[in-house]
Design an enzyme around this catalytic site. Structure first.
Site, PDB file in Angstrom:
ATOM      1  N   GLY A  28     -30.064  -4.581 -19.153  1.00  0.00           N
ATOM      2  CA  GLY A  28     -28.769  -4.879 -19.778  1.00  0.00           C
ATOM      3  C   GLY A  28     -27.575  -4.379 -19.005  1.00  0.00           C
ATOM      4  O   GLY A  28     -26.433  -4.513 -19.454  1.00  0.00           O
ATOM      5  N   ASP A  34     -14.963  -4.151 -30.779  1.00  0.00           N
ATOM      6  CA  ASP A  34     -14.656  -5.380 -31.515  1.00  0.00           C
ATOM      7  C   ASP A  34     -14.863  -5.259 -33.022  1.00  0.00           C
ATOM      8  O   ASP A  34     -14.967  -6.262 -33.722  1.00  0.00           O
ATOM      9  CB  ASP A  34     -15.492  -6.549 -30.970  1.00  0.00           C
ATOM     10  CG  ASP A  34     -14.807  -7.896 -31.218  1.00  0.00           C
ATOM     11  OD1 ASP A  34     -13.558  -7.929 -31.215  1.00  0.00           O
ATOM     12  OD2 ASP A  34     -15.513  -8.903 -31.406  1.00  0.00           O
TER      13      ASP A  34
END
Length: 255
Positions: A57, A120
């Site tokens: 990742g 976010d």
């Protein structure tokens, strides 16, 4: 009569601080583009950064930070035990595409009173990242309090274009002047006078003046400290102050 002409309270803002994290542990969960930006901000502030994320990742930038040894990498998904280190993280920043896991990170941080930022998800953030203009020691942060990050970036660029190109150098020069002043007047009893004199210099001089200030100018301006005077840059350089010309209609035609 006591005055009531005080600043108006504008609720809904953030307490914008320059948080000193030099030498403190910070945990970043995730290794994508958002995490890369968080990591860079922390490294710029001389923090000790640990990244928790499977190697698969990591984006190229985060992988580079790991490969060069500037961050510590834990090659697996986040585990609650990552918050129970000694010492515990001073801050936690979570940037993974998993709302459930992100919320769990936030709850675990809250239970341990560790400030956290969940990317976010404004309601699950103890602090926000703004758009930062950087020029040496000069840092200007623009925050929209989570409402519009792109607007913060636009505003930051607008500000940056209007600052002198060497504004950071001017800040460095002011720091040098303060250090020189301490060597000229080191006594603790001079503290109040030093602060007041520096404040008056910074009030009288423009940013452009500080951008132009040389080390020779610094040495000369310090000679004005003892008599507690604040000269202009032109006075320091022995240049004449020029008054702006004002047209008084003493010639020509006018209507």
């Amino acid at each position: 009569m006591a005055t009531t002409n005080f600043p108006k309270i504008q609720g809904g803002g953030s307490l914008i601080l320059a948080w000193q994290v030099r030498g403190r542990p910070i945990l970043v969960i995730g290794g994508g583009d958002v995490a890369a930006g968080r990591i860079l901000n922390c490294l710029d502030a001389d923090a000790i950064v640990t990244v928790v994320c499977p190697s698969s990742g990591l984006n190229p930038e985060v992988a580079h930070r790991v490969a060069t040894g500037v961050v510590t990498h834990i090659d697996r998904p986040f585990e609650v035990a990552d918050l129970d280190t000694t010492p515990p993280p001073s801050l936690v920043m979570c940037a993974v595409d998993d709302p459930v896991a992100s919320s769990q990170v936030y709850k675990e941080c809250q239970s341990r009173r560790i400030p956290s930022n969940i990317a976010d998800v404004p309601p699950e953030c103890d602090f926000y990242f703004g758009s930062v203009y950087r020029d040496g020691p000069l840092q200007i942060m623009v925050s929209t309090n989570g409402n519009g990050p792109r607007m913060a970036a636009l505003t930051r660029r607008w500000i940056g274009k209007r600052l002198p190109k060497n504004a950071g150098r001017a800040i460095v020069r002011v720091g040098m002047l303060r250090k020189k002043l301490r060597s000229v007047a080191p006594a603790p009893t001079e503290g109040e006078k030093r602060m007041k004199w520096m404040t008056e210099v910074c009030t009288k001089w423009s940013l452009e003046d500080f951008c132009e200030m040389s080390e020779e100018d610094m040495d000369k301006v310090l000679t004005y400290y003892a008599p507690n005077e604040v000269p202009s840059l032109k006075e320091v350089r022995g240049e004449e102050e020029t008054e702006p010309e004002v047209f008084d209609y003493s010639f020509g035609w006018w209507i």
